[in-house]
Every structure is written in C-alpha cells, then in structure tokens.
Design a protein around this motif. Structure first.
Motif, short mmCIF file in Angstrom:
data_model
loop_
_atom_site.label_atom_id
_atom_site.label_comp_id
_atom_site.label_asym_id
_atom_site.label_seq_id
_atom_site.Cartn_x
_atom_site.Cartn_y
_atom_site.Cartn_z
N UNK A 265 41.24 36.00 39.35
CA UNK A 265 40.53 36.17 40.62
C UNK A 265 40.91 37.51 41.24
N UNK A 266 40.17 38.58 40.91
CA UNK A 266 40.50 39.92 41.40
C UNK A 266 40.60 39.99 42.91
N UNK A 267 41.57 40.77 43.40
CA UNK A 267 41.79 40.93 44.83
C UNK A 267 41.56 42.38 45.26
N UNK A 268 41.19 42.52 46.51
CA UNK A 268 41.14 43.84 47.17
C UNK A 268 40.32 44.85 46.37
N UNK B 256 50.96 31.59 35.84
CA UNK B 256 50.84 32.20 37.17
C UNK B 256 50.01 33.48 37.10
N UNK B 257 50.37 34.35 36.16
CA UNK B 257 49.71 35.65 36.05
C UNK B 257 48.24 35.49 35.69
#
Length: 249
Positions: free
Chosen positions: A231-234, A224-225
């Motif tokens: 996929x980097x967010x924000x 999961x991690x």
C-alpha cells in the motif's frame, strides 16, 4: 566497548516522555552536536526547526497521525534539507547556481546532510540521559507543515525528532543479522542464502513480538514489510519536492 558504543547500542525509540521541557542549554548542545556531523563538501545543506509552542506541536501531532508523543515531549525538532541559503548565496555572489540547486545530486546531498546531523543529535540527547523518536509521519502532509512552520522554497521538511525525559524503556528491537547487512568485497547475490537469513530473522522478530505482547502478536518482519509496501504512501512526494524547486534535473 566504551561509553559512545554503549550509547549507540542501547538505542531504542521512546514514545512516552515525562512532563519536563528541555533547557535552552540542552537544546543548544543537541543542535551543536548535530552541526558537528560530517557534511558533503562543507555545503551544510540542512536546517533544524525547534517547536516549543503547544498549539503547533498539537497540529504536528495531528498531521503525523495523532501520535501523542509529538505533542507531549521535552522538545520537538524538525530536520529539513535546506538549499535556500545557497539560493541566497547565488544573489550575494551574483552567480547563477540554479542548475546545481535544482539537481538530483544536491537534493541527495541535502537529505544525507540532514540525516547525518540528526543522528548526531539523537546520540547527543541519549548521552545526556534523554530519549528520542524519529517521526517520519511528518511527511504525511508537507504542505500543511510548510504553512505551519513558514518553510520557504528550496527547503524540504524531512522528519521530526521528539526528545525528552523517558517515561518508558521498551525492549530493544532486534535488527537484521550482521551477515545480511554487511557484504564483503561485493554484493552477495546468493538468493537461497538471502531467503534463509530472512526466515531466521522472521523467527527472531516473531519471538520478540510474542514476548512483548504476551502472545497477542507474532507477525514476521517480511510479512510486515510486504503488507506495508503493498500500500504505497505519500505518492505526492515527487510533485511536492519539485514544487519546492528541488530535484528538477
């Protein structure tokens, strides 16, 4: 064991609530409990915005990824790191506080203060028989959140908390083993042991998902991690924070 510890240990995120709003007295109690949390050097660098308006809650629900429980709950709280009042203090006391207010240290103080207050708020709500869920998706589009809630400079909306009367009681999700979290005296850097603890935890999490979904899901925690962090967010966050006047130095 006592009632406080039992409340802490029984925590689980509630994502479905009864159609029943919190009373003003309940809201005040939750906020006052939040205010009772520790605060670095008495700086009290946070604010809490309560959202009752159904249209605003619907808009916030869209921002966080169309999560229905952001719109459908007893009350929605937005926790902010807040150094705006300290900017006002600089005017009142006629002192230049810009170097402190723009520092990474004070940005960290504001985020830590807000997190401590929020956890007190959740524990208070749960002790009253209510349920809660932290909403990090608020950071999906902070420009829109700031417009919607009229956020001034030196304030960062960090996360929301949906609170209400639980209409579900999901199983408690297993946390990492005690030995993996707690290091005695120094950080344990035995990588082989570290990986073995994670493999053991993977088995626990996989069994949890299989039982919860009747065998439809069996993924591991490390899987999961890895998938999430791949996929980097924000990634706009650094520029947004600086645009609010914080974390400049």
């Amino acid at each position: 064991m006592n009632t406080v510890i039992e409340t802490i240990m029984n925590h689980r995120s509630i994502r479905k609530f009864e159609e029943k709003v919190l009373s003003d007295e309940q809201i005040r109690t939750i906020v006052e409990c939040a205010q009772a949390a520790s605060t670095s050097s008495f700086i009290q660098a946070y604010s809490i915005i309560g959202v009752k308006d159904p249209d605003k809650k619907k808009k916030l629900a869209e921002i966080v990824g169309n999560q229905a429980y952001v719109a459908e709950n007893g009350h929605f709280f937005v926790f902010c790191g807040d150094l705006h009042r300290h900017q006002v203090i600089s005017q009142m006391e006629e002192k230049d506080l810009s170097t402190s207010l723009e520092s990474t240290e004070k940005f960290m103080v504001a985020t830590i203060d807000a997190a401590l207050a929020a956890q007190n708020a959740v524990l208070a709500a749960e002790s009253m028989g209510l349920g809660a869920c932290y909403i990090g998706g608020l950071r999906n589009n902070l420009d829109e959140v700031c417009k919607l809630l009229h956020i001034p400079k030196f304030v960062i909306p960090l996360f929301g908390i949906a609170v209400g009367y639980p209409a579900q009681m999901p199983d408690k999700k297993p946390r990492l083993p005690f030995e993996h979290i707690y290091h005695e005296g120094e950080y344990n850097q035995d990588e082989d042991l570290f990986k073995q603890e994670l493999r053991t935890y993977n088995q626990t999490i996989s069994a949890y998902y299989q039982a919860r979904t009747n065998g439809k899901r069996s993924d591991t925690w490390t899987g999961q991690m890895a998938n999430m962090l791949e996929n980097p967010k924000r990634m706009y966050m650094k520029d947004f924070v600086k645009g609010q006047g914080l974390n400049q130095k």
